[in-house]
Motif scaffolding. Structure first.
Motif, PDB file in Angstrom:
ATOM      1  N   ASN A 262       0.757  -1.271   0.000  1.00  0.00           N
ATOM      2  CA  ASN A 262       0.000   0.000   0.000  1.00  0.00           C
ATOM      3  C   ASN A 262       0.752   1.264   0.000  1.00  0.00           C
ATOM      4  O   ASN A 262       1.492   1.637  -0.432  1.00  0.00           O
TER       5      ASN A 262
ATOM      6  N   GLY B 209      -1.558   9.250 -10.792  1.00  0.00           N
ATOM      7  CA  GLY B 209      -1.153   8.988  -9.425  1.00  0.00           C
ATOM      8  C   GLY B 209      -0.636  10.256  -8.781  1.00  0.00           C
ATOM      9  O   GLY B 209      -0.667  11.346  -9.377  1.00  0.00           O
TER      10      GLY B 209
ATOM     11  N   ARG C  56       2.363  11.711  -5.600  1.00  0.00           N
ATOM     12  CA  ARG C  56       3.408  11.393  -4.623  1.00  0.00           C
ATOM     13  C   ARG C  56       3.599  12.574  -3.678  1.00  0.00           C
ATOM     14  O   ARG C  56       3.755  13.712  -4.110  1.00  0.00           O
TER      15      ARG C  56
ATOM     16  N   ASP D 274      -2.302  -1.839   1.759  1.00  0.00           N
ATOM     17  CA  ASP D 274      -2.400  -1.950   0.300  1.00  0.00           C
ATOM     18  C   ASP D 274      -3.810  -2.409  -0.022  1.00  0.00           C
ATOM     19  O   ASP D 274      -4.357  -3.276   0.646  1.00  0.00           O
TER      20      ASP D 274
ATOM     21  N   SER E 165      -0.243   1.607  -3.349  1.00  0.00           N
ATOM     22  CA  SER E 165       0.474   2.727  -2.741  1.00  0.00           C
ATOM     23  C   SER E 165       1.860   2.276  -2.340  1.00  0.00           C
ATOM     24  O   SER E 165       2.061   1.135  -1.948  1.00  0.00           O
TER      25      SER E 165
ATOM     26  N   MET F 133       0.877   7.090  -4.662  1.00  0.00           N
ATOM     27  CA  MET F 133      -0.296   6.282  -4.969  1.00  0.00           C
ATOM     28  C   MET F 133      -0.439   6.214  -6.484  1.00  0.00           C
ATOM     29  O   MET F 133      -0.405   7.231  -7.171  1.00  0.00           O
TER      30      MET F 133
END
Length: 614
Positions: free
Chosen positions: A6, A157, A159, A183, A134, A143
C-alpha cells in the motif's frame, strides 16, 4: 525508512504528479494481467523486487481491518480504506526505483544481470489485487492510479514528500488517509482486472505461496526472511508463516579457480515455521562461466545483459521425490510439468522466460530464432554440466571430511530411468556424465573405506545380475581382504556408467572368472566357512569347472574342505536317490554337505558327472 506496498520510500518534488504516463496504460496492464500469473507468484515477484533492492527481510500482512473515511485526500479514495495487503521490506527506494515503477514493462533494471526483476512486469502483477497500489518508502508516499479515477484526468497517481512543509500539513490533517501498512485488496469496480480480491482470495494467495515456502529463499542473494501475517478485524495478530535462511560457517568450500568456470559450494539452511517447524539443509553450488571461454555465450551475455551462471541445490539428509524437482529463476517457477526436471537437484539460472514468466523458452519450432531461447540452450549446454560436476566433486570433498554422508554423494547422481521420458533433461544428463567420465577423476566410493574415492578406470565393479545378499557380502569381504579396489554403488550410478562411460568394456567387473583368478592368487585360508560356500556357489555359476582345479573350496559334511583335483585323497562323495549316503555310514564325513543350496548342489553333481565321463 523501509518499504511498504500500500508500499514505503525517497526525496521528492513538491506536489509532483506521479504515476504511469503512457495513454494506453490500461490496455497494456490488462494484457499483462491476462498473461501474468495470479496467485502465489505475485508474492514471489514482490520478493524478487525486494532482493534486487538488497533487502534482507520481507513481510506480507493480510490486514482485515478497515480504516476511517472522514479525512481523505479525495472522496474517491473512500472505497480503498481496507481491508489491505501489506508488502514490507527493509530496503529503501532510490530515485531510479521511483522512476522505474512508473514505467510499466520498461524495466530500469534491464541492463543489470545481477538483478532479478529485470523485465518490468513483476510489480504490475499487483493490479490483480488492487486498482490503486500505494508505495511508502523513505520520505515519500506515492499512490498509483492508472485508471485516472482518483486524482483526475491525465493524473495517473500522486506522490507526497514527508520533508515538504505543505505536504506534512496535508498528511497531518488527513489522518484517515495516510495510515501506514496498507495496500488495497477490495476491487469494487476495475477496468484493469476482472478479479475481485476479498479476504478469502488473500488467504488463497498466502496458501499458494506457502506451498513453495521452503524453496522461496533458496536462490535469493539478499532476502533471508519472509513472513506472512494476518491481522483480524479486532486487531489480533497471527503469524501464518515465517521462512528464514542462513549459511552455516562449517562446510564452506573455498572458491576454486577452475579452467573455464568460477564457483562456490556451501550449505544453506532453510527453516519454515508454520503450524510446525521444518528445517532443511541444502548443498548449494554456484557456477559461472568465465569470459573468453565461449565466444558465442559471451556475445549473448553482453547483448541480453544476462549472467552465465547456474546454481544447483541438493537437499541433504532426505531422499526427495525427484519427479517434483523443478526450475527456478531466482524464485521457483510455477509447479507445472514443463518446469519439472526429474533431477535430484533444483536448478536455478537467469533464464529467458516467456512474457508471463511461467515457462522457460526453448528452441522449439516457433522459437528457433528467439535469442532468449538460444541463451537458455547455451546455458544448459555449456554451464550446466560444469555446475553438476562441481557439486558432485565438492560433495565428495565434504564426505571425505565426514561433513556429508557418502550416500548423499550418490544421491546427487541423476537416475536416467527417472528422466527417460523427459527428452531434454535426459540428453543434458547424458552430457553431464560424458563430461564427468572424460575427466576420469575420483568419483566412486571404495568398499573398504567409503570415504575414499577412486576413478572408474581404477575400480572393480560389483557383479551384474541377480545375486543373493550373502554372496555379495562374501565377495566384498574376500576382495577387500586381498586389497582389490572394489567399489560400492547404487543401481542408478551403475546404470549411468553402463550408458555413458566412453569405453565400458575396459572397466573391471566382478565375474566368476575374475573371482577365481583372485582366489587362485591369494588362497582361501583366511576365509570363513560360510563365505567359502557363498564364493563357491558364485564361481560355479559360469560352469567353467576346469578353472576350479587347485581351489580349496570343495566342501565336506564334517565342515572341512578339499581341493578340486583329480587326486584320490581329494575325493568327495555325492549321494543320490538311488544311492543314499546311509548305505555308506563309515564314509559320512566324505560326502558333500546335504544342506548346500540347490544351485550349488546342482553344479557339483554336474561337475561329478563330467568328471566321471572322463
Amino acid at each position: 525508512c523501509h518499504n511498504f506496498l500500500n508500499f514505503l520510500q525517497e526525496p521528492v518534488l513538491a506536489w509532483t504528479s506521479f504515476g504511469p504516463t503512457a495513454p494506453p496504460i490500461i490496455d497494456y496492464l490488462k494484457d499483462i494481467l491476462r498473461r501474468y500469473p495470479d496467485g502465489g507468484q505475485i508474492l514471489k515477484e514482490l520478493i524478487q523486487n525486494a532482493d534486487d533492492a538488497r533487502a534482507t527481510e520481507v513481510v506480507f500482512i493480510h490486514d482485515e481491518r478497515s480504516y476511517g473515511t472522514e479525512s481523505l485526500w479525495t472522496e474517491e479514495l473512500e472505497t480503498y480504506q481496507g481491508p489491505a495487503l501489506y508488502a514490507y521490506n527493509n530496503a529503501a527506494f532510490t530515485d531510479e526505483d521511483w522512476k522505474g515503477i512508473q514505467m510499466a514493462g520498461r524495466s530500469v533494471k534491464r541492463d543489470d544481470p545481477n538483478r532479478v526483476g529485470r523485465f518490468g512486469i513483476g510489480f504490475n502483477s499487483v493490479y490483480h489485487i488492487t486498482d490503486v497500489p500505494s508505495i511508502f518508502s523513505s520520505e515519500h508516499l506515492g499512490m498509483m492510479d492508472p485508471q485516472e479515477k482518483v486524482f483526475g484526468e491525465r493524473n495517473g497517481g500522486f506522490r507526497w514528500s514527508l520533508d515538504d512543509a505543505e505536504h506534512q500539513e496535508v498528511l497531518l490533517n488527513m489522518s484517515d488517509q495516510f495510515q501506514p501498512f496498507r495496500d488495497i485488496v477490495s476491487l469494487v469496480s476495475s477496468e484493469i482486472s476482472d478479479n475481485l480480491y476479498d479476504s478469502d482470495k488473500v488467504v488463497e494467495l498466502f496458501d499458494s505461496f506457502i506451498a513453495d515456502a521452503d524453496l522461496s529463499l533458496l536462490f535469493l542473494k539478499n532476502v533471508t526472511s519472509v513472513s506472512l501475517l494476518h491481522i483480524s478485524e479486532d486487531g489480533a495478530v497471527n503469524t501464518r508463516l515465517e521462512v528464514k535462511s542462513s549459511v552455516p560457517t562449517d562446510g564452506v568450500l573455498e572458491p576454486e579457480e577452475e579452467s573455464v568456470t568460477e564457483g562456490l559450494t556451501r550449505f544453506k539452511v532453510i527453516t519454515v515455521s508454520s503450524e510446525d517447524q521444518k528445517e532443511t539443509k541444502w548443498l548449494l553450488t554456484t557456477c559461472t562461466m568465465k569470459e573468453g571461454v565461449a565466444e558465442d555465450l559471451d556475445l549473448l551475455t553482453k547483448k541480453l545483459s544476462f549472467l552465465p551462471q547456474v546454481d544447483l541445490a541438493f537437499p541433504c539428509g532426505e531422499k526427495r521425490d525427484c519427479s517434483q524437482s523443478r526450475l527456478s529463476c531466482f524464485l521457483p517457477l510455477p509447479n507445472n510439468e514443463s518446469n519439472k526436471t526429474g533431477l535430484p537437484v533444483y536448478v536455478n539460472a537467469c533464464f529467458g522466460l516467456t512474457d508471463n514468466r511461467r515457462h522457460i523458452k526453448w528452441q522449439e519450432e516457433d522459437q528457433r530464432h528467439d535469442e532468449h531461447a538460444l541463451w537458455n540452450e547455451m546455458l544448459m549446454k555449456k554451464v550446466f554440466p560444469q555446475a553438476y560436476i562441481k557439486i558432485i566433486q565438492d560433495a565428495i570433498k565434504l564426505a571425505q571430511k565426514s561433513i556429508l554422508p557418502v550416500s548423499s554423494v550418490y544421491n546427487l547422481w541423476p537416475d536416467l530411468t527417472q528422466i527417460q521420458h523427459k527428452d531434454k533433461w535426459h540428453a543434458l544428463t547424458l552430457d553431464v556424465f560424458h563430461h564427468l567420465f572424460r575427466q576420469n577423476v575420483a568419483i566412486l566410493s571404495l568398499a573398504k573405506d567409503e570415504r575414499q574415492f577412486i576413478s572408474p578406470s581404477e575400480a572393480v565393479f560389483p557383479c551384474n545380475g541377480p545375486t543373493s545378499t550373502n554372496i555379495l557380502s562374501a565377495i566384498k569381504r574376500a576382495l577387500v581382504s586381498c586389497g582389490e579396489n572394489l567399489v560400492t554403488l547404487p543401481a542408478s550410478v551403475a546404470n549411468a556408467i553402463n550408458e555413458a562411460y566412453p569405453n565400458p568394456t575396459t572397466l573391471k567387473h566382478v565375474t566368476p572368472a575374475f573371482l577365481r583368478d583372485i582366489l587362485h592368487r591369494t588362497g582361501v585360508d583366511n576365509i570363513t566357512k560360510d563365505d567359502k560356500l557363498s564364493l563357491l556357489e558364485y564361481i560355479l555359476g559360469d560352469k567353467q569347472y576346469k578353472e576350479l582345479e587347485g581351489l580349496h573350496l570343495l566342501p565336506l559334511s564334517d565342515g572341512s574342505f578339499r581341493s578340486f583335483t583329480y587326486r584320490e585323497e581329494d575325493t568327495a562323495l555325492i549321494d543320490s536317490h538311488e544311492f543314499p549316503r546311509v548305505l555308506l555310514p563309515f564314509c559320512k564325513p566324505f560326502f558333500i554337505p546335504h544342506d548346500l543350496t540347490p544351485a550349488c548342489s546342482a553344479h557339483l553333481k554336474e561337475l561329478a558327472r563330467r568328471s566321471k565321463s572322463k
